[in-house]
Design an enzyme around this catalytic site. Structure first.
Site, PDB file in Angstrom:
ATOM      1  N   GLU B  49      -7.481  48.907  29.446  1.00 53.48           N
ATOM      2  CA  GLU B  49      -6.832  48.479  28.203  1.00 53.48           C
ATOM      3  C   GLU B  49      -5.771  47.463  28.574  1.00 53.48           C
ATOM      4  OE1 GLU B  49      -7.335  52.284  25.143  1.00 53.48           O
ATOM      5  OE2 GLU B  49      -5.336  51.722  25.811  1.00 53.48           O
ATOM      6  N   ASP B  60       5.706  50.993  20.119  1.00 54.98           N
ATOM      7  CA  ASP B  60       5.939  51.163  21.554  1.00 54.98           C
ATOM      8  C   ASP B  60       7.361  51.571  21.871  1.00 54.98           C
ATOM      9  OD1 ASP B  60       3.429  50.492  22.947  1.00 54.98           O
ATOM     10  OD2 ASP B  60       3.618  48.630  21.801  1.00 54.98           O
ATOM     11  N   TYR B 175      -9.076  56.684  20.038  1.00 53.63           N
ATOM     12  CA  TYR B 175      -7.909  56.918  20.885  1.00 53.63           C
ATOM     13  C   TYR B 175      -7.028  57.928  20.153  1.00 53.63           C
ATOM     14  CZ  TYR B 175      -3.748  55.476  23.669  1.00 53.63           C
ATOM     15  OH  TYR B 175      -2.653  55.418  24.482  1.00 53.63           O
TER      16      TYR B 175
END
Lengths: 386, 267
Positions: B49, B60, B175
């Site tokens: 990734e 993030d 995911y």
């Protein structure tokens, strides 16, 4: 009603034409859905709305008056300028109309902790205020640059019991504060209610904030006929009313240092949960903005404004820092009102177009907040040590 | 069958789980990325990734935020990232590469233009964090038309109705974000991950990778016991942040230790 002006926005998933929607990471999707459902229930609940209206009347001091700025209008020599006095609200700005609604919603949803982002600090203060009022824990994210330039509001929030977290990433302004608030929310989504301060973000926020702020326009409609306000929505379907939105021109839109995505025809983009016009570079990175006003220093705009621009219902212009500062001083001197720097942009545009209009025409400016918080900024610009 | 599907199917047939490392493209500098990708493969990466730097990485934590900032300081754009993948493909035709990032750089390029350029560069899958299935119909359809797997996130907060919406659009793998939070946050709770995965897998036909909070061989082994793939990001980016000296070798060594632990996972 004129058919052309019939308006029914947004759609069920929060789209205003090509704008709006929900663009967030999966973790927040369920929370946004819960918020939408609870909000729809709340506004249909007479007890909830009665409490909201009671708080607006007794805690905020609504309705706020409409004031005819006669002396300033005469000096400008054209249209009559009226001010919707949101600066007279408790906490000193229109922001509290929304934070009361959302804090009541948070309480109804059983959330004990609220978070908020703030630029100029007005939304942060309004959030800290209602958190104190309803006994909720409150954390406010504020860009480090804004913490420095709006220090009176930082201290106000602390007095009210809120924790102010300075955000040092990116441009250290409103956009970065919103990133950090989103990160907090995704981490504490079960316990926390995120009070967004403007008609932006993922659905249902743009609609929810609009609806809580509609009180300004609804009052003004009763208080005056055929007038305009910054909170456009109640006037959208009223024919014969021109709607003008004023953006922050910063150092001038030609310099690139501004916060005026609509005036400069920015491309449509995705940021902070919504699709809307967005200041960005050719690679889709968000660019840093500039405005003397911390509350306008943001690269995007709420999706409903973008839609109103697309359909031609509202027009958008930019006012530069120096023009806003002149209007700030003029209102102080000619009307005895110290306006917020954010609101000074709208005042400056009114001053610009009033002389081109007839004396029996009317301009209604939403004086969205008072300028006490801006006094250190103004003094610094004038070279004065307080 | 796409390169991702083939890779994951082969692992499954072998009773092994995929190891999916994440690094940000252009971090610490653009010239090093391809070398680091090869180092990851050497350490046992099954899929890579590759993070596309973005100015406002809302999902993030600080570690990957800083990686984005370092890459953007070098002016790394989405087109540059595609260039890095093309370079990597010259010497590695087998390892699938998934781009992971935010919607706006892809929007700015346009789905169609991006999809063509990505396929030409050798990209196999794309994960846009802030594009949930509700807003991803057009994007996912365009990607699939070009043979790119649209990768979607699932979270501890995802209800059954949304798992089904993801199943309808996803291909390659999904995911699963193991915890409520940003990348690099806290440590994961394996028991709750296992419980949620059992629910997810009953609705999904695609393999499920798990990421967020996996930072050592032990946590990787624990996740490998319940998932089809293990994603490690912030821990590797910390290694990048620690400095360029011996970086490629350090990444290889760390990943090899993770791989070894995963291969002892009991199913």
């Amino acid at each position: 009603m004129n058919d052309k002006l019939r308006y029914n926005q947004p759609d069920a998933r929060g789209h205003f034409g090509q704008h709006g929607g929900i663009y967030v990471a999966e973790t927040l999707m369920a929370a946004l859905d819960e918020l939408r459902v609870e909000y729809e229930k709340a506004i249909a609940d007479p007890d909830f709305m009665a409490e909201y209206r009671y708080e607006l009347a007794h805690y905020v001091g609504r309705p706020s008056p409409v004031y005819h700025a006669k002396r300033w209008s005469e000096l400008l020599g054209g249209a009559q300028i009226y001010l919707k006095r949101e600066d007279l609200n408790h906490t000193g700005a229109h922001k509290v109309n929304n934070t009361i609604g959302q804090a009541l919603l948070a309480r109804r949803m059983g959330k004990k902790r609220v978070i908020a982002e703030t630029g100029a600090g007005q939304h942060g203060v309004a959030s800290a205020t209602v958190a104190a009022r309803y006994g909720l824990e409150c954390v406010v994210y504020m860009g480090a640059e804004d913490v420095a330039r709006q220090s009176p509001n930082v201290y106000r929030m602390k007095l009210l019991g809120a924790t102010v977290v300075p955000v040092t990433s990116g441009s250290k302004t409103l956009k970065d504060a919103m990133n950090e608030a989103m990160r907090d929310w995704v981490t504490n989504v079960d316990s926390t209610y995120y009070i967004i301060g403007t008609c932006a973000g993922p659905h249902p926020y743009p609609t929810l904030v609009r609806d809580f702020q509609c009180v300004i326009g609804e009052e003004a409609k009763v208080q005056m006929q055929d007038m305009i306000g910054r909170h456009f929505h109640p006037y959208v379907e009223v024919p014969g009313v021109r709607l003008i939105g004023v953006e922050a021109g910063g150092h001038g839109v030609e310099t690139g240092q501004h916060a005026a995505p609509l005036t400069t025809n920015a491309k449509v983009g995705v940021l902070h949960g919504q699709r809307s016009y967005l200041m960005q570079d050719a690679n889709g990175q968000i660019v840093e903005t500039h405005s003397v006003s911390a509350g306008l220093d943001y690269p995007g705009v709420g999706p409903e404004h973008s839609y109103l621009k697309d359909i031609g219902r509202a027009e958008y212009v930019a006012i530069n820092d120096d023009e806003a500062l002149k209007a700030f001083h003029d209102l102080c001197r000619f009307e005895g009102i110290i306006p917020a720097l954010e609101s000074s942009h709208a005042l400056a545009h009114a001053a610009k177009i009033a002389p081109t209009m007839a004396k029996d025409q009317v301009l209604l400016v939403n004086l969205s907040g008072r300028g006490d918080k801006d006094i250190p900024t103004i003094a610094k610009l004038d070279g004065i040590q307080l | 069958m796409s390169r991702i599907q083939k890779t994951l199917a082969a692992l499954k047939a072998d009773c092994r789980q995929a190891l999916i490392p994440f690094i940000t493209a252009g971090d610490p500098r653009p010239g090093l990325t391809v070398e680091l990708m090869h180092a990851l493969v050497k350490g046992g990466a099954d899929v890579i990734e590759l993070g596309v730097p973005f100015s406002d990485p809302m999902a993030d934590g600080p570690v990957i935020q800083r990686a984005s900032e370092r890459a953007l300081a070098h002016g790394v754009s989405l087109r540059d990232v595609l260039g890095m993948v093309a370079e990597f493909r010259k010497t590695d035709a087998g390892t699938p590469v998934v781009l992971m990032g935010y919607a706006n750089p892809v929007e700015a390029m346009g789905y169609q233009v991006f999809a063509q350029a990505a396929v030409a560069a050798g990209v196999d899958g794309v994960l846009t964090v802030d594009l949930p299935p509700e807003e991803a119909e057009e994007c996912a359809a365009t990607f699939k038309r070009h043979g790119i797997d649209p990768i979607f996130l699932l979270a501890p907060t995802t209800p059954v109705s949304r798992i089904q919406a993801v199943e309808r659009l996803a291909s390659g793998y999904v995911y699963y974000v193991s915890l409520k939070g940003v990348t690099g946050a806290a440590t994961l709770d394996v028991a709750s991950v296992a419980a949620k995965l059992a629910e997810l897998q009953s609705y999904l036909s695609v393999p499920v990778g798990v990421g967020f909070g996996i930072r050592d061989p032990e946590s990787a082994r624990a996740v490998a016991a319940v998932a089809d793939a293990v994603v490690i990001g912030s821990r590797l980016v910390q290694e990048v942040e620690a400095g360029e000296a011996g970086l490629a070798a350090r990444l290889t060594e760390f990943l090899a230790s993770v791989r070894a632990a995963m291969d002892t996972a009991r199913r």
